[in-house]
Write a protein that holds these residues in place. Structure first.
Motif, short mmCIF file in Angstrom:
data_model
loop_
_atom_site.label_atom_id
_atom_site.label_comp_id
_atom_site.label_asym_id
_atom_site.label_seq_id
_atom_site.Cartn_x
_atom_site.Cartn_y
_atom_site.Cartn_z
N VAL A 193 0.88 -1.05 0.06
CA VAL A 193 0.17 -0.06 -0.04
C VAL A 193 1.01 1.36 -0.05
CG1 VAL A 193 -1.71 1.14 1.14
CG2 VAL A 193 -1.73 -1.47 1.26
N HIS A 194 0.79 2.11 -1.08
CA HIS A 194 1.47 3.30 -0.99
C HIS A 194 1.13 4.34 0.20
CE1 HIS A 194 3.77 2.71 -4.84
NE2 HIS A 194 2.75 1.68 -4.79
N GLY A 195 2.05 4.56 1.12
CA GLY A 195 1.80 5.50 2.06
C GLY A 195 1.59 4.60 3.27
N TRP B 203 -9.19 2.49 10.71
CA TRP B 203 -8.07 1.61 10.00
C TRP B 203 -8.30 0.77 8.86
CZ3 TRP B 203 -3.37 1.35 12.80
CH2 TRP B 203 -3.33 1.78 14.19
N LEU B 204 -7.57 1.04 7.77
CA LEU B 204 -7.66 0.35 6.65
C LEU B 204 -6.87 -0.75 6.41
CD1 LEU B 204 -8.63 0.67 3.50
CD2 LEU B 204 -6.51 2.00 2.94
N ASN B 205 -7.71 -1.76 5.93
CA ASN B 205 -7.23 -3.10 5.91
C ASN B 205 -7.11 -3.60 4.40
OD1 ASN B 205 -7.37 -4.33 9.10
ND2 ASN B 205 -9.01 -2.97 8.67
N ILE C 19 -3.50 -0.02 7.97
CA ILE C 19 -2.70 1.04 8.15
C ILE C 19 -3.78 2.47 8.73
CG2 ILE C 19 -0.91 0.94 6.21
CD1 ILE C 19 -2.63 2.73 4.44
N LYS C 20 -3.47 3.39 9.21
CA LYS C 20 -4.20 4.40 9.89
C LYS C 20 -4.93 5.10 8.91
CE LYS C 20 -1.45 4.75 13.85
NZ LYS C 20 -0.20 5.40 14.58
#
Length: 249
Positions: free
Chosen positions: A30-32, A113-115, A142-143
């Motif tokens: 994941v970019h970022g 949170w992104l999964n 990621i947050k």
């Protein structure tokens, strides 16, 4: 007899959280390191890329802090398009994260949170001589930070933190007060006092307009004077360092 062990969609939230530390083997990135969702904006895009040698099935969802919650049960004010997609080797995919509405605080940030679950395709027939293989699904988490419209100066938050040393339950703790509307995310945290350095334990972040305390390893009694040494993570994922005095010193 051929044997195949595969972690699939059933029970994926628990299984993948156990495997998420094996990030070095991840095929899909994941970019970022975090995503900021500006208030007043309808959607943002998140880019995923398959750097592996085979196609993957991607499942994505947003949770509100419960890492063991399954995609079928989570309820958040965000929708992902597409939530499930195929990502071929060497390809990338832009995924849209849309705000679906809801009453979120407008005087401070909210965190979700992104999964991203990477489910690899099965190997081609005959590609494994023994016919036996173990296949893992890897999850990246990621947050996702919702930042209301009008909050435009997150860089001021770290310098406005207020620090003190308190005793709680027989343990000496480093306490921080965050009077700002922003989350502050730490990557390192310690107290330097009396010619020694006392690292803090378990210090992921401090929420907006709140207090948080962290156990100080090795500190046995009260101190006079000292400075807090901390590193924090900015919106771009970069790390910066600061030093701040203990209150009253």
């Amino acid at each position: 007899m051929k044997m195949m062990i595969r972690i699939g969609l059933s029970g994926l939230a628990v299984a993948s959280s156990l495997l998420s530390s094996v990030s070095a083997d991840a095929r899909v990135i994941v970019h970022g390191t975090r995503q900021i969702f500006p208030g007043g904006q309808q959607e943002i895009t998140v880019r995923t890329e398959n750097v592996g040698q085979q196609a993957s099935l991607i499942q994505a969802w947003v949770d509100d802090g419960d890492k063991n919650a399954s995609p079928e049960t989570v309820q958040t004010p965000f929708m992902l398009r597409p939530p499930i997609y195929r990502l071929d080797a060497g390809k990338s995919q832009a995924m849209r994260v849309a705000f679906s509405g809801g009453e979120l605080p407008q005087d401070r940030e909210s965190i979700y949170w992104l999964n991203i679950l990477d489910i690899p395709s099965s190997p081609e027939a005959g590609s494994i001589p023994t016919g036996n293989y173990i296949q893992f699904s890897l999850r990246t988490r990621i947050k996702l930070i919702y930042r209301p419209k009008g909050l435009n100066s997150p860089a001021v938050a770290p310098q406005n933190l207020q620090w003190s040393v308190v005793e709680h339950g027989g343990q000496w703790r480093l306490q921080v007060n965050n009077p700002t509307p922003y989350y502050v995310h730490f990557s390192a945290l310690a107290l330097r006092a009396q010619g020694k350095e006392f690292p803090a334990a378990d210090f992921p972040m401090v929420a907006p307009m709140s207090d948080q305390s962290y156990i100080l390893e090795g500190l046995q009694g009260p101190i006079s004077g000292g400075n807090v040494l901390f590193q924090y993570i900015n919106d771009q994922g970069g790390i910066a360092a600061r030093s701040a005095p203990i209150a009253g010193t």
